[in-house]
Motif scaffolding. Structure first.
Motif, PDB file in Angstrom:
ATOM      1  N   SER A  45     -12.330  -1.409   4.824  1.00 49.58           N
ATOM      2  CA  SER A  45     -12.221   0.030   5.074  1.00 49.58           C
ATOM      3  C   SER A  45     -11.437   0.202   6.366  1.00 49.58           C
ATOM      4  O   SER A  45     -11.807  -0.382   7.390  1.00 49.58           O
ATOM      5  N   VAL A  46     -10.358   0.981   6.324  1.00 48.07           N
ATOM      6  CA  VAL A  46      -9.501   1.159   7.509  1.00 48.07           C
ATOM      7  C   VAL A  46      -9.150   2.635   7.682  1.00 48.07           C
ATOM      8  O   VAL A  46      -9.327   3.433   6.763  1.00 48.07           O
ATOM      9  N   MET A  47      -8.657   2.968   8.862  1.00 47.46           N
ATOM     10  CA  MET A  47      -8.162   4.326   9.119  1.00 47.46           C
ATOM     11  C   MET A  47      -6.646   4.305   9.232  1.00 47.46           C
ATOM     12  O   MET A  47      -6.078   3.493   9.976  1.00 47.46           O
ATOM     13  N   TRP A  48      -6.008   5.197   8.503  1.00 44.09           N
ATOM     14  CA  TRP A  48      -4.579   5.466   8.722  1.00 44.09           C
ATOM     15  C   TRP A  48      -4.544   6.865   9.338  1.00 44.09           C
ATOM     16  O   TRP A  48      -4.719   7.854   8.632  1.00 44.09           O
ATOM     17  N   GLY A  49      -4.441   6.908  10.655  1.00 43.45           N
ATOM     18  CA  GLY A  49      -4.643   8.190  11.333  1.00 43.45           C
ATOM     19  C   GLY A  49      -6.059   8.665  11.043  1.00 43.45           C
ATOM     20  O   GLY A  49      -7.020   7.940  11.291  1.00 43.45           O
TER      21      GLY A  49
END
Ligand code: AMP
Ligand code: MN
Ligand code: MN
Ligand code: MN
Length: 277
Positions: free
Chosen positions: A64-68
């Motif tokens: 699980s990652v954040m792009w912005g």
């Protein structure tokens, strides 16, 4: 058939790693990637079990990652599960999940669901807690009739028990998976509700940061979704992957063994690179 996206009880799947492998063999899968959310605990038992079976198991993880401000999922395939930086990253994600789970439980308490954190831990067998575990509590207590309703009413962004997460950045996630020897795939690119302009912006960043492939076929993708994503692969010089995103035998539409074929124009993520053997 090759299936490069599946979950076990190490995250939010309903089958143990061993049972998942038995099930996959029964669905005529010859190559399976185990890709639990932010967790590699299922890999060792799965590898040990698959050794004597007619199936090749690929160690993977769905990070699980954040792009912005946008949460996304990236898959690392063929990762070295002893890589210490990756293990550290997964530990941090686990701790963030624990904090979120306690916050979700507080919100559910306000909705009349008691001890949701303890109940989620019991369902997750003290492993990593995911939103589907809370959905299961809501179903068990008669608050919702199924997963879909539980997300719609309580767990989705903006709903009664939603808690925002700050996952690791996409850039750091891609770097960690690459450093652990993984091939990095953007999972189900059409499931993030992005406009085509935003999606193309994402793919530019994903490629620039070291991403390798798009999941062109995810579960029961339609022909037009497959055509759309394979065109984007060509445009952004990305390879293509395919996976069911299987979570368990009763969890439709992510059934196993029913994937369509990748278009011949796609370069498959597992094929050798030019100049390699
Ligand atoms: P988490 O990583 O804890 O935020 O949980 C994400 C998981 O919840 C996804 O991998 C899906 O398995 C499941 N999920 C997300 N949205 C929905 C939805 N609308 N309906 C059913 N399951 C969902
Ligand atoms: Mn899931
Ligand atoms: Mn996903
Ligand atoms: Mn998944």
């Amino acid at each position: 058939m090759i299936d490069l996206h599946a979950h076990s009880t190490a995250s939010d799947g309903s089958l143990s790693p061993e049972a998942l492998i038995e099930y996959a063999i029964g669905r005529e899968i010859s190559v399976l990637a185990l890709t639990d959310h932010d967790c590699i605990d299922g890999i060792a038992p799965a590898m040990a079990f698959a050794k004597s079976k007619p199936i090749t198991l690929i160690p993977g993880v769905e990070l699980s990652v954040m792009w912005g401000n946008t949460p996304l999922h990236i898959i690392g395939l063929g990762i070295d599960t002893t890589n210490s930086a990756l293990i550290r990253l997964l530990k941090a994600q686990f701790e963030a999940r624990t904090i979120r789970a306690k916050a979700i439980a507080e919100k559910l308490h306000e909705q009349g669901v008691l001890d949701a954190y303890e109940k989620a831990n019991a369902i997750a067998q003290n492993g990593l807690i995911t939103r589907p575990h809370f959905a299961q509590i809501l179903i068990n207590e008669g608050k919702c009739k199924d997963m879909k309703q539980a997300f719609k009413k309580y767990l989705k962004r903006g709903r009664l028990a939603y808690v925002r997460m700050e996952w690791v950045s996409m850039e750091e996630g891609i770097r960690s998976l690459n450093d652990a020897g993984g091939k990095v795939i953007l999972a189900h690119p059409l499931r993030y509700g992005l406009t085509n302009t935003k999606l193309r912006c994402l793919l530019g960043d994903f490629k620039a940061q070291g991403g390798m492939a798009l999941e062109v076929i995810s579960g029961l993708s339609t022909d037009s979704e497959i055509a759309h994503l394979s065109a984007l692969c060509r445009e952004f010089d990305l390879r293509a992957s395919q996976g069911s995103d299987f979570h368990g035998p009763t969890m439709t539409p992510h059934v196993m063994g029913r994937l369509k074929s990748l278009p011949p124009t796609c370069r498959f993520v597992l094929d050798a690179h030019e100049g390699e053997n």
